[in-house]
Design a protein around this motif. Structure first.
Motif, PDB file in Angstrom:
ATOM      1  N   UNK A 183      18.620  95.602   3.622  1.00 19.08           N
ATOM      2  CA  UNK A 183      18.614  97.031   3.316  1.00 19.08           C
ATOM      3  C   UNK A 183      19.972  97.673   3.557  1.00 19.08           C
ATOM      4  N   UNK A 184      20.590  97.335   4.677  1.00 20.55           N
ATOM      5  CA  UNK A 184      21.929  97.864   4.979  1.00 20.55           C
ATOM      6  C   UNK A 184      22.942  97.322   3.971  1.00 20.55           C
ATOM      7  N   UNK A 185      22.809  96.036   3.611  1.00 24.16           N
ATOM      8  CA  UNK A 185      23.714  95.426   2.632  1.00 24.16           C
ATOM      9  C   UNK A 185      23.631  96.157   1.296  1.00 24.16           C
ATOM     10  N   UNK A 186      22.426  96.403   0.796  1.00 25.35           N
ATOM     11  CA  UNK A 186      22.276  97.113  -0.477  1.00 25.35           C
ATOM     12  C   UNK A 186      22.815  98.530  -0.379  1.00 25.35           C
ATOM     13  N   UNK A 187      22.613  99.179   0.757  1.00 28.27           N
ATOM     14  CA  UNK A 187      23.150 100.525   0.944  1.00 28.27           C
ATOM     15  C   UNK A 187      24.672 100.526   0.843  1.00 28.27           C
ATOM     16  N   UNK A 188      25.322  99.548   1.481  1.00 27.25           N
ATOM     17  CA  UNK A 188      26.785  99.459   1.431  1.00 27.25           C
ATOM     18  C   UNK A 188      27.273  99.142   0.019  1.00 27.25           C
ATOM     19  N   UNK A 189      26.545  98.282  -0.705  1.00 27.82           N
ATOM     20  CA  UNK A 189      26.928  97.968  -2.086  1.00 27.82           C
ATOM     21  C   UNK A 189      26.834  99.209  -2.970  1.00 27.82           C
ATOM     22  N   UNK A 190      25.792  99.999  -2.783  1.00 25.23           N
ATOM     23  CA  UNK A 190      25.646 101.238  -3.558  1.00 25.23           C
ATOM     24  C   UNK A 190      26.773 102.217  -3.235  1.00 25.23           C
ATOM     25  N   UNK A 191      27.114 102.332  -1.963  1.00 32.22           N
ATOM     26  CA  UNK A 191      28.222 103.217  -1.574  1.00 32.22           C
ATOM     27  C   UNK A 191      29.539 102.745  -2.179  1.00 32.22           C
ATOM     28  N   UNK A 192      29.756 101.431  -2.169  1.00 26.44           N
ATOM     29  CA  UNK A 192      30.990 100.887  -2.725  1.00 26.44           C
ATOM     30  C   UNK A 192      31.084 101.192  -4.212  1.00 26.44           C
ATOM     31  N   UNK A 193      29.975 101.016  -4.926  1.00 29.55           N
ATOM     32  CA  UNK A 193      29.987 101.318  -6.362  1.00 29.55           C
ATOM     33  C   UNK A 193      30.266 102.798  -6.608  1.00 29.55           C
ATOM     34  N   UNK A 194      29.671 103.661  -5.817  1.00 29.12           N
ATOM     35  CA  UNK A 194      29.885 105.103  -5.973  1.00 29.12           C
ATOM     36  C   UNK A 194      31.341 105.457  -5.707  1.00 29.12           C
TER      37      UNK A 194
END
Length: 433
Positions: A183-194
């Motif tokens: 969950x934290x990994x996906x959150x960081x990936x979404x932030x990176x894309x944004x």
């Protein structure tokens, strides 16, 4: 009749009922009933009564309504708005601070909501108008909320993981622990894309507010309820104080105490939450009962056992089977909700995957990520419809669908990482007591 013809007939009957508009739960029960009359003996219909009693009376099932109640309480209050405002104070120096704050607040809210649509609706109500006000593109704004909302069913406590645990008899505590790192990994990936998107196409901000460190620390007061609720639930489970069922009761009680005095709750809000909890719980109960009966029929017909034998004899790679199942879930996500997908597919897929040697906890995380991807996959992802009801009218259905599409790729990449590195999901359950 050969097992594959019986299986094809069973699923054809199921799909036929769904296509004519019969609710998924009743479709599962009716398809199983028809199959019993066609291929088994009518006396086996007694199993439906036994399964209904076993599911409704198991202590594990108490977990679902209590977490649904907890999610409803926090969704009805202003907790999500406070989380978003706090995130904006701490993320203001990053590229695209409001969009990143949206993902961060969705991550925080996911830790106490357990529901993807609830997370998307609660965060979107505040975040989307604020991003539009500061010059963010409509599609980036709604796509960020839709994708951030999917974290609600991965970061514990998760209602989807509870359903998976009940159907497959997998430890709910282990599933909750397994969802934290992915969950934290996906959150960081979404932030990176944004961040990358906002660097390439910076939003045209019409407001430039200076935020001091005192402002940032003052904003943390708004998220103390989230932290306290998360600690109350997860701390009780992994501190050995309570079972997941007891922790769910603790969470519901703490959520009631924290949210009842807050704006937007009161007795009228509480009444609405209780009605929604009863409706959602009834839906989940019927899905699990009818899905369990459907799984019993599959087992009685020997379909799962024969399928494993054929795959082993044909020397089909277990990884091919697993990846094919995950792809199927992503596709089905465009047509139905996560609970229905899991209840329909798991009775057949889980025994096969387990006999092929895959870890049930790891499968649970992969399945959860796959169904959450389906929730934002155009044209019929559930989160997309939820957002349509809370965003400003100037945002069209097309904007929402196209806005969510790039985030599907980000989540698929996250799914690939958990698939290639199983330790991301299995390490934490192994080290926790």
């Amino acid at each position: 009749m050969e097992w594959y013809w019986m299986g094809a007939t069973l699923f054809a009957i199921l799909i036929g009922f769904i296509l004519i508009g019969v609710p998924v739960a009743f479709s599962l029960g009716l398809a199983g009933t028809v199959a019993v009359y066609l291929f088994l003996t009518p006396h086996m219909l007694m199993q439906l009564a036994r399964i209904s009693f076993d599911v409704a009376s198991t202590h594990l099932f108490i977990v679902a309504p209590l977490f649904v109640l907890m999610a409803g309480l926090v969704s009805q209050s202003d907790v999500a708005e406070k989380a978003f405002l706090a995130a904006t104070k701490w993320m203001n120096r990053l590229p695209g601070p409001l969009a990143i704050s949206t993902v961060a607040s969705a991550t925080l809210f996911s830790a106490i909501s357990g529901s993807s649509p609830a997370t998307a609706a609660a965060i979107g109500y505040t975040a989307v108008p604020e991003m539009l006000k500061h010059g963010y593109s409509k599609r980036l704004a709604v796509g960020t909320v839709a994708a951030g909302g999917t974290l609600g069913i991965l970061i514990p406590p998760s209602v989807v993981m509870i359903i998976y645990g009940i159907i497959t008899e997998t430890s709910i505590g282990d599933l909750f622990a397994a969802g934290i790192i992915p969950g934290i990994l996906l959150s960081l990936l979404l932030m990176l894309y944004v961040m990358v998107s906002c660097i390439r196409t910076p939003p045209v901000s019409i407001e430039n507010t200076v935020i001091t460190w005192s402002d940032r620390f003052a904003a943390l007061k708004g998220i103390w309820a989230i932290v306290l609720l998360f600690i109350a639930v997860m701390g009780a489970i992994y501190g050995g104080i309570a079972t997941p069922t007891e922790a769910a009761a603790i969470g519901a009680m703490v959520a009631l105490i924290l949210t009842l005095p807050r704006q937007g709750m009161g007795l009228s809000g509480l009444s609405l939450v209780l009605v929604r909890t009863a409706q959602t719980t009834s839906m989940i109960l019927l899905l699990i009962i009818c899905g369990s009966f459907f799984g019993f029929v599959i087992s009685a017909l020997g379909i799962a056992h024969e399928m494993v034998a054929v795959l082993v004899e044909a020397q089909v790679s277990p990884w091919t089977v697993l990846i094919g199942y995950l792809i199927l879930l992503v596709i089905l996500g465009t047509l139905m909700d996560p609970a229905s997908m899991m209840v329909i597919t798991l009775p057949l897929a889980f025994p096969v995957l387990k006999q092929l040697g895959f870890d049930p906890v790891w499968i649970g995380v992969l399945v959860t990520i796959a169904v959450e991807i389906g929730m934002i996959t155009p044209p019929v992802g559930l989160n997309l419809f939820v957002l349509q009801g809370v965003v400003p009218r100037e945002i069209t259905t097309k904007d929402i669908a196209l806005g969510a599409l790039p985030f599907v790729g980000v989540l698929l990449f996250g799914l690939l990482l958990v698939l290639v590195f199983p330790g991301l999901a299995t390490w934490l359950p192994a080290v926790l007591p």
